[in-house]
Design a protein around this motif. Structure first.
Motif, mmCIF file in Angstrom:
data_model
loop_
_atom_site.group_PDB
_atom_site.id
_atom_site.type_symbol
_atom_site.label_atom_id
_atom_site.label_comp_id
_atom_site.label_asym_id
_atom_site.label_seq_id
_atom_site.Cartn_x
_atom_site.Cartn_y
_atom_site.Cartn_z
ATOM 1 N N GLY A 176 0.707 -1.323 -0.057
ATOM 2 C CA GLY A 176 0.212 0.012 -0.040
ATOM 3 C C GLY A 176 0.858 1.366 0.073
ATOM 4 N N ASN A 177 0.257 2.480 -0.351
ATOM 5 C CA ASN A 177 1.022 3.701 -0.335
ATOM 6 C C ASN A 177 0.483 4.398 0.799
ATOM 7 N N SER A 178 1.228 5.004 1.658
ATOM 8 C CA SER A 178 1.048 5.996 2.734
ATOM 9 C C SER A 178 -0.299 5.214 3.360
ATOM 10 N N ASN A 179 -0.462 4.370 4.223
ATOM 11 C CA ASN A 179 -1.543 3.559 4.922
ATOM 12 C C ASN A 179 -1.807 4.651 6.007
ATOM 13 N N THR A 180 -2.406 5.631 6.232
ATOM 14 C CA THR A 180 -2.744 6.384 7.163
ATOM 15 C C THR A 180 -3.849 6.458 7.950
ATOM 16 N N SER A 181 -4.814 5.605 7.885
ATOM 17 C CA SER A 181 -5.887 5.127 8.774
ATOM 18 C C SER A 181 -6.126 3.852 8.775
ATOM 19 N N VAL A 182 -6.625 3.242 9.897
ATOM 20 C CA VAL A 182 -7.023 1.837 9.904
ATOM 21 C C VAL A 182 -8.151 1.689 10.858
#
Length: 294
Positions: free
Chosen positions: A111-117
């Motif tokens: 993934g690219n820049s995984n910033t929320s989960v």
């Protein structure tokens, strides 16, 4: 006096009746009493031919004990679902749903820049419940009348009218008129023997209860900790994600995930079904008895 049977006044207790029609046995004597009464003995000159029930058959449905399900056994905890977004605050459809292979295992993802989960609850899986109940209580079938048919072993003569035979007069508690009989449920023959009684000698009884059953366990949950990391080795920048399926966690980056401290399941149960009454009691073999009118 050279007189025979019914022509002889010394033969008390005998009388002339129409001879049995072709295909019919008899004459016979018929007793009908209340269900449960002791049956009388046949006249010594007669033989016991049939015993059974007559009238209305009473056979209420089985009474079934309540079905139930024991607590589940054999359940296990699965793994949660993880959703990952490249933008903050978990907008719209997730950009990535990484595979979590099992508890205490590090699973890396791209993934690219995984910033929320966001993470789902940890599900309970498998297992079963032992069923209980559904035991039948069945009252014996009963008839409105108990029946006894006694057969006259011989036919005499001495009757003035043609097609008549001399027979012994049945005595109380038997019906005072004689009858004829034939196997099965059939119409009475044309002529004098017109009063029909059906004597049933057995009952086919299939009454019981449907098997109880238990649905698979449901409603259970497991507890544990889901952690995402900023590298692919589950060693840097840990962030705990609540296992509730609603809480969005913003992170600087997410590259791997591990689920730890899994316990449970708890709170699951099974829903019972079945146990309802089924089957019926129906008349089996029968004999038709047709009597002279009183």
């Amino acid at each position: 006096d050279n007189l025979i049977d019914c022509a002889d006044p010394l033969c008390a207790g005998y009388h002339c009746v129409p001879e049995p029609p072709s295909g019919w046995s008899g004459p016979v004597a018929l007793f009908l009493g209340a269900e449960g009464d002791q049956l009388p003995a046949c006249d010594p000159a007669w033989t016991s031919l049939i015993t059974g029930g007559s009238g209305t058959l009473t056979a209420p449905p089985a009474q079934c004990s309540d079905c139930g399900c024991d607590p589940p056994t054999g359940e296990s905890c699965g793994v949660p679902t993880l959703w990952v977004w490249s933008a903050a605050d978990c907008p719209g459809t997730a950009d990535l749903i990484p595979t979590i292979s099992g508890a205490d295992t590090c699973d890396s993802f791209g993934g690219n820049s995984n910033t929320s989960v966001m993470a789902s609850a940890i599900p309970a899986a498998g297992g079963s419940c032992e069923r209980t109940g559904g035991e039948p209580t069945v009252d014996p079938p009963s008839w409105s009348n108990a029946a006894l048919v006694c057969d006259d072993p011989g036919l005499g003569g001495g009757c003035e009218q043609p097609a008549q035979v001399c027979v012994r007069q049945p005595q109380a508690p038997f019906a005072t008129v004689v009858c004829v009989s034939q196997a099965g449920d059939v119409a009475c023959p044309p002529g004098d023997y017109s009063d029909k009684h059906l004597v049933v000698t057995n009952v086919t009884d299939t009454r019981g209860c449907a098997d109880c059953a238990c649905d698979p366990p449901a409603g259970g949950s497991c507890s544990g900790t889901t952690t995402v990391y900023g590298n692919q080795a589950c060693s840097q920048q840990p962030a705990t994600v609540p296992n509730d399926g609603t809480s969005c966690i913003n992170v600087s980056d997410a590259r791997s995930v591990k689920v730890t401290n899994v316990t449970g399941p708890t709170g699951s149960s099974c829903v019972e079904s079945g146990g309802q009454p089924e089957g019926e009691a129906v008349a089996g073999d029968s004999t038709t008895v047709c009597c002279l009118a009183e």
